[in-house]
Design a protein around this motif. Sequence first.
Motif, PDB file in Angstrom:
ATOM      1  N   PRO A 254      62.530  37.594 -80.713  1.00 42.23           N
ATOM      2  CA  PRO A 254      62.385  39.050 -80.893  1.00 42.23           C
ATOM      3  C   PRO A 254      61.023  39.446 -81.475  1.00 42.23           C
ATOM      4  CG  PRO A 254      64.482  38.290 -81.777  1.00 42.23           C
ATOM      5  CD  PRO A 254      63.674  37.068 -81.460  1.00 42.23           C
ATOM      6  N   ALA A 255      60.449  38.586 -82.346  1.00 42.05           N
ATOM      7  CA  ALA A 255      59.133  38.917 -82.910  1.00 42.05           C
ATOM      8  C   ALA A 255      58.115  39.066 -81.782  1.00 42.05           C
ATOM      9  CB  ALA A 255      58.691  37.834 -83.894  1.00 42.05           C
ATOM     10  N   GLU A 256      58.085  38.079 -80.893  1.00 48.10           N
ATOM     11  CA  GLU A 256      57.131  38.145 -79.785  1.00 48.10           C
ATOM     12  C   GLU A 256      57.469  39.302 -78.852  1.00 48.10           C
ATOM     13  OE1 GLU A 256      56.706  34.311 -77.904  1.00 48.10           O
ATOM     14  OE2 GLU A 256      56.321  33.302 -79.817  1.00 48.10           O
ATOM     15  N   ALA A 257      58.772  39.499 -78.624  1.00 43.47           N
ATOM     16  CA  ALA A 257      59.186  40.576 -77.720  1.00 43.47           C
ATOM     17  C   ALA A 257      58.780  41.943 -78.272  1.00 43.47           C
ATOM     18  CB  ALA A 257      60.693  40.528 -77.495  1.00 43.47           C
ATOM     19  N   SER A 258      58.918  42.120 -79.590  1.00 43.23           N
ATOM     20  CA  SER A 258      58.617  43.441 -80.160  1.00 43.23           C
ATOM     21  C   SER A 258      57.164  43.814 -79.883  1.00 43.23           C
ATOM     22  CB  SER A 258      58.898  43.460 -81.666  1.00 43.23           C
ATOM     23  OG  SER A 258      57.948  42.673 -82.369  1.00 43.23           O
ATOM     24  N   SER A 259      56.292  42.821 -79.838  1.00 42.81           N
ATOM     25  CA  SER A 259      54.881  43.058 -79.546  1.00 42.81           C
ATOM     26  C   SER A 259      54.631  43.110 -78.035  1.00 42.81           C
ATOM     27  CB  SER A 259      54.065  41.937 -80.204  1.00 42.81           C
ATOM     28  OG  SER A 259      52.704  42.072 -79.924  1.00 42.81           O
ATOM     29  N   ASN A 260      55.247  42.192 -77.295  1.00 40.37           N
ATOM     30  CA  ASN A 260      55.043  42.169 -75.837  1.00 40.37           C
ATOM     31  C   ASN A 260      55.502  43.458 -75.164  1.00 40.37           C
ATOM     32  OD1 ASN A 260      53.878  39.635 -75.574  1.00 40.37           O
ATOM     33  ND2 ASN A 260      55.838  38.578 -75.312  1.00 40.37           N
ATOM     34  N   LEU A 261      56.514  44.091 -75.703  1.00 43.15           N
ATOM     35  CA  LEU A 261      57.074  45.279 -75.076  1.00 43.15           C
ATOM     36  C   LEU A 261      56.422  46.575 -75.565  1.00 43.15           C
ATOM     37  CD1 LEU A 261      59.088  43.157 -74.070  1.00 43.15           C
ATOM     38  CD2 LEU A 261      60.897  44.842 -74.337  1.00 43.15           C
ATOM     39  N   ALA A 262      55.404  46.422 -76.447  1.00 40.26           N
ATOM     40  CA  ALA A 262      54.724  47.625 -76.947  1.00 40.26           C
ATOM     41  C   ALA A 262      53.965  48.336 -75.831  1.00 40.26           C
ATOM     42  CB  ALA A 262      53.758  47.247 -78.080  1.00 40.26           C
ATOM     43  N   ARG A 263      53.601  47.600 -74.777  1.00 43.28           N
ATOM     44  CA  ARG A 263      52.807  48.199 -73.701  1.00 43.28           C
ATOM     45  C   ARG A 263      53.605  49.202 -72.877  1.00 43.28           C
ATOM     46  NH1 ARG A 263      50.631  43.321 -70.576  1.00 43.28           N
ATOM     47  NH2 ARG A 263      50.300  42.696 -72.739  1.00 43.28           N
ATOM     48  N   TYR A 264      54.919  49.180 -73.017  1.00 41.93           N
ATOM     49  CA  TYR A 264      55.731  50.144 -72.267  1.00 41.93           C
ATOM     50  C   TYR A 264      55.812  51.419 -73.081  1.00 41.93           C
ATOM     51  CZ  TYR A 264      56.504  45.753 -70.021  1.00 41.93           C
ATOM     52  OH  TYR A 264      56.274  44.543 -69.422  1.00 41.93           O
ATOM     53  N   ASP A 265      54.767  52.245 -72.933  1.00 39.52           N
ATOM     54  CA  ASP A 265      54.606  53.401 -73.808  1.00 39.52           C
ATOM     55  C   ASP A 265      54.547  54.715 -73.048  1.00 39.52           C
ATOM     56  OD1 ASP A 265      52.166  53.171 -72.564  1.00 39.52           O
ATOM     57  OD2 ASP A 265      51.019  52.742 -74.392  1.00 39.52           O
ATOM     58  N   GLY A 266      54.736  54.639 -71.728  1.00 39.11           N
ATOM     59  CA  GLY A 266      54.740  55.871 -70.946  1.00 39.11           C
ATOM     60  C   GLY A 266      53.363  56.401 -70.621  1.00 39.11           C
ATOM     61  N   VAL A 267      52.301  55.687 -71.038  1.00 39.81           N
ATOM     62  CA  VAL A 267      50.959  56.214 -70.819  1.00 39.81           C
ATOM     63  C   VAL A 267      50.431  55.893 -69.422  1.00 39.81           C
ATOM     64  CG1 VAL A 267      48.535  56.087 -71.573  1.00 39.81           C
ATOM     65  CG2 VAL A 267      50.375  56.192 -73.272  1.00 39.81           C
ATOM     66  N   ARG A 268      50.615  54.652 -68.982  1.00 46.26           N
ATOM     67  CA  ARG A 268      49.902  54.237 -67.764  1.00 46.26           C
ATOM     68  C   ARG A 268      50.784  53.991 -66.556  1.00 46.26           C
ATOM     69  NH1 ARG A 268      49.018  51.927 -71.911  1.00 46.26           N
ATOM     70  NH2 ARG A 268      50.122  50.070 -71.290  1.00 46.26           N
ATOM     71  N   TYR A 269      52.033  53.584 -66.750  1.00 51.51           N
ATOM     72  CA  TYR A 269      52.908  53.268 -65.605  1.00 51.51           C
ATOM     73  C   TYR A 269      54.347  53.315 -66.077  1.00 51.51           C
ATOM     74  CZ  TYR A 269      52.351  48.811 -68.050  1.00 51.51           C
ATOM     75  OH  TYR A 269      52.286  47.857 -69.017  1.00 51.51           O
ATOM     76  N   GLY A 270      55.250  53.236 -65.145  1.00 53.38           N
ATOM     77  CA  GLY A 270      56.668  53.261 -65.497  1.00 53.38           C
ATOM     78  C   GLY A 270      57.111  54.660 -65.908  1.00 53.38           C
ATOM     79  N   GLN A 271      58.263  54.708 -66.513  1.00 53.95           N
ATOM     80  CA  GLN A 271      58.845  55.998 -66.876  1.00 53.95           C
ATOM     81  C   GLN A 271      58.134  56.623 -68.073  1.00 53.95           C
ATOM     82  OE1 GLN A 271      61.729  57.496 -65.275  1.00 53.95           O
ATOM     83  NE2 GLN A 271      61.042  56.036 -63.739  1.00 53.95           N
ATOM     84  N   ARG A 272      58.171  57.950 -68.118  1.00 58.90           N
ATOM     85  CA  ARG A 272      57.619  58.677 -69.255  1.00 58.90           C
ATOM     86  C   ARG A 272      58.564  59.829 -69.568  1.00 58.90           C
ATOM     87  NH1 ARG A 272      51.869  61.569 -68.612  1.00 58.90           N
ATOM     88  NH2 ARG A 272      51.133  59.443 -68.964  1.00 58.90           N
TER      89      ARG A 272
ATOM     90  N   ARG B 146      66.537  44.024 -80.173  1.00 58.66           N
ATOM     91  CA  ARG B 146      65.596  42.908 -80.380  1.00 58.66           C
ATOM     92  C   ARG B 146      64.230  43.414 -80.819  1.00 58.66           C
ATOM     93  NH1 ARG B 146      67.460  37.934 -76.471  1.00 58.66           N
ATOM     94  NH2 ARG B 146      69.623  38.602 -76.268  1.00 58.66           N
ATOM     95  N   ILE B 147      63.809  44.563 -80.319  1.00 58.87           N
ATOM     96  CA  ILE B 147      62.529  45.115 -80.785  1.00 58.87           C
ATOM     97  C   ILE B 147      62.626  45.414 -82.287  1.00 58.87           C
ATOM     98  CG2 ILE B 147      61.008  47.137 -80.673  1.00 58.87           C
ATOM     99  CD1 ILE B 147      61.520  47.210 -77.640  1.00 58.87           C
ATOM    100  N   MET B 148      63.772  45.924 -82.696  1.00 61.18           N
ATOM    101  CA  MET B 148      63.928  46.241 -84.128  1.00 61.18           C
ATOM    102  C   MET B 148      63.965  44.979 -84.975  1.00 61.18           C
ATOM    103  SD  MET B 148      66.262  49.649 -84.409  1.00 61.18           S
ATOM    104  CE  MET B 148      67.491  49.283 -83.185  1.00 61.18           C
ATOM    105  N   ILE B 149      64.690  43.968 -84.482  1.00 55.12           N
ATOM    106  CA  ILE B 149      64.722  42.696 -85.223  1.00 55.12           C
ATOM    107  C   ILE B 149      63.299  42.128 -85.329  1.00 55.12           C
ATOM    108  CG2 ILE B 149      65.492  40.281 -85.169  1.00 55.12           C
ATOM    109  CD1 ILE B 149      68.052  41.269 -83.736  1.00 55.12           C
TER     110      ILE B 149
END
Lengths: 500, 494
Positions: B320-338, B365-368
């Motif tokens: 989860p530690a690595e995931a919390s950082s790896n998933l930070a890029r999903y922020d709605g700025v550049r691609y995917g849902q917003r 898991r992001i919270m953990i």
Amino acid sequence: MTESTYRIQGATGEWEVVIGLEVHAQVTSKAKLFSGAATAFGAEPNTQVSLVDAAMPGMLPVPNRECIRQAVRTGMAINAQINKWSRFDRKNYFYADLPQGYQISQLYHPIVGEGEIEINLDEKNPDAETKVIGIERIHVEQDAGKLMHDQHPTRSYVDLNRSGVALMEIVSKPDMRSPAEAGAYLSKLRTILRYVGSCDGNMDQGSMRADVNVSVRKPGAEFGTRTETKNVNSVRFVMAVVEYEASRQVDVLEAGGKVVQETRLYDPDKNETRSMRSKEDAHDYRYFPDPDLLPLELDDAFLEECRQSLPELPDAKRLRYEKDLGLSAYNAAVLTAEADTARWFEALLAEGARVQKKSEGEVAKASANWLLSELYGALNRLGKTLDDSPVTPEDGAELLALIADGTISGTIAKQVFEIMLETGGKPGAIVEEKGLRQTSDTGAIEAVVAEVLARNADKVEQYKGGKDALFGFFVGQTMKAMQGKANPQVVNELLKKALG
Amino acid sequence: MSDLTDLTVAEIRDGFRAGDFSARDVAEAFNANVAAAKALNTFIVETPEKALAAADAADRAKAAGEALKPLAGVPIGMKDLFCTQGVQTTAASHMLEGFTPTYESTVSAKLWDAGAGMLGKLNLDQFAMGSSNETSYFGNVISPWKRKGGDNAALAPGGSSGGSSAAIAARLCPAATGTDTGGSIRQPAAFTGISGIKPTYGRCSRWGIVAFASSLDQAGPMARTVRDNAIMLENMAGFDPRDSTSLDLEVPKWEAGLSSDLRGKKVGIPKEYRPDGLNAEIAALWDRGIEWLKDAGAEVVEVSLPHTKYALPTYYIIAPAEASSNLARYDGVRYGQRDLPDGAGLQDMYAATRAMGFGPEVKRRIMIGTYVLSAGFYDAYYTQAQKVRALIARDFEQAFEKCDLLLTPTAPSASFALGEKQADPLAMYLNDVFTVPASLAGLPAMAVPGGLDGQGLPLGLQIIGKALDEQTVLNAGLAIEERAGFAARPEKWW
């Protein structure tokens, strides 16, 4: 140390300022720290962005060896400890200019450890005191992108061209005690970076910027609470920030207040700093080792290559100019202050020695004097620099050779130089074309001398009567009559002979 | 001619070369099975045209007498964690719904270059987080297996590679890619009666795979036979300069090296994997596995992996530690849902987008992960977990001084009913108890089916090997496969 006695006079007595700088220097490299994207300054927005820089899903960073090499060379140039084992960490925070949601940096194990830089406290006076400023560390990290808030009434635009560009963060110890020291340190650091070629040092383009940490204390007391003024982008502004912050903090303390540990911004228009955010709302960056990257391990061969590739550094060069070339301390200091200047001078020197078939030491003084007075004077007048000088080192060396071998006099040389500046022509060709060759033909000069003396019989009488100063008048008249082309030494000799 | 969809990868490859059938016949047969199996919800996107295009290319090459690629004529399924150029890639999340990469992951590109065709993008647990395929935004995958005796409960195909496991077991594809962070290939393989191997960390490039936990994520194949896994892995592995953790090593010829003769090999049985209360049927299967390996010529020794009990908590800090950082890029700025509520600023948009785009398990898991990395807790959790991880790796090193491979159960139970463990995340996490240690140590590990439990559900055995010794793992898997004679298959109900 007399220079360290910079003091702020407060109502309660004298205060001392303590300064540390964190300098962000963009690494000179064609590609970014962890991607192959280009790094050209001034490109159209979002044209220098790879999938990695945009943090697309599944993209991975791969360290760019050249950026690592430049950081190591920089460390070597400041006599720092190079860490053969270092590691990248992630600094996590959300911002629109940070696509990954984290910056890859080095918190726990930086690539370069402690080093030092010697500064001269008075640039104009090479004999002034020097002081050694400690360097805490250098680490490499990614730059962020840029937000543009002026493109649309309600939206902000993001330019990711800078996203992922390699920066060196060069952290000094809190060793500086005056605005002048902070300025001298930053200038010297920039000089070293330019010599090494690891950063272009162009602060106006953002290639180099400083976070200025300032605190004040009563002399000899414990360190006070510091503020950090971010992204200051000139030597002058750094000095202004120190001055402003120090006196602001003294005012706060003397009014019974406390200095708040905070991040501040400098406004050059108003020449003041403003609070940006305090420690209370500081981020928790949740640093941890980047699991996409292996530790960075440097082998001896790589380190040796870095060492071999280092150029002669400014301090060593300055000493050599004084000792081996016999230049004055002042000239040596000025010629070595910028890598570009030294490079130009050395090209001039090498070409001069070659065409005159002399040693560099034999042509050094004349070359230095001509560069610093004639060439610099002309460039200043034309608003140009050595970079876009219309005269090349080869042209300069040719001109100096023409003086040295008596083809032209110093006076004629000035004329020739003016023509060179205007037309970009070669000095030898100009001398021939304009018929400026100096004459040592004794017959011709004798004839003119005789005519000058005949025309000024009264002055000849006065001279013979003891008015020695008139000799110069006769020289001037002779030279004038010969349009400056007579060899002055020959003129002197013949005049002396003719006047008995 | 038997049903083409019952053939293994090796049989399809060889039959196509022999002219027994065309590649198009094969692709059409699997496309038909995929189209008829919507009830299993194994695919997020079906790409029958891609399977046909690859098949036609193979048929043309064969007709022209050209050299055939290693996987010519073989259609496969692609876990929807691999970025595929021009085909939506979602990681089974709402966040990436509609995201179509402009690039192809290294592993999938290698497979296409080897001639394989894509049947579609397989469902999975959202961002590969889950052990039952119940966290997908696109709905649960339903296992093709049913308990015997008329219990009609929908069962879990395992996770996170649940679409891959269910599709292979249901003959929708002969093989598929999986990814394994803490057991995501092995546990679903065990739940569905198929095989799957997680190679040594660094064998397969992670470039283009949506990241969950970078230091653990490894791609690997899933298929019905050990040989098929060897064939697939040969065409997935290999050095990739775009992944700094990729191993710069030649890819061994695993298929050619297959041998079930284990004479001279020592099999370690880690005593810590037999806790009190271990499911009796699983314990019995394990014992049978030991006998099979002895029968293949191996010597069996008991070994100890003393830090095993810390593996699960360690994993659930690091991943989860690595995931919390790896998933930070999903922020709605550049691609995917917003999600941009009226008047929202940047921070509001982040919050709204991530609240809407991530499912509950991902958020948990992001919270953990955020918690264990935060100031004041970092040393107590993350640093400590890294130390324990090193101890777990050392356990294996010491055990491998006494043996060449380890045999353990794959999962502590057979498949369970969907919904059964949803309410208790900890019970769900316990599914990974036998698979996580090898992940933490980066070792190759494989699941092979060993038999059925009393309810008629598959049970798997796990083989863990030394780093880079996939060959021994595959060979032991083959020895078990030959002796277990596992031929059970789910009865078609969909």
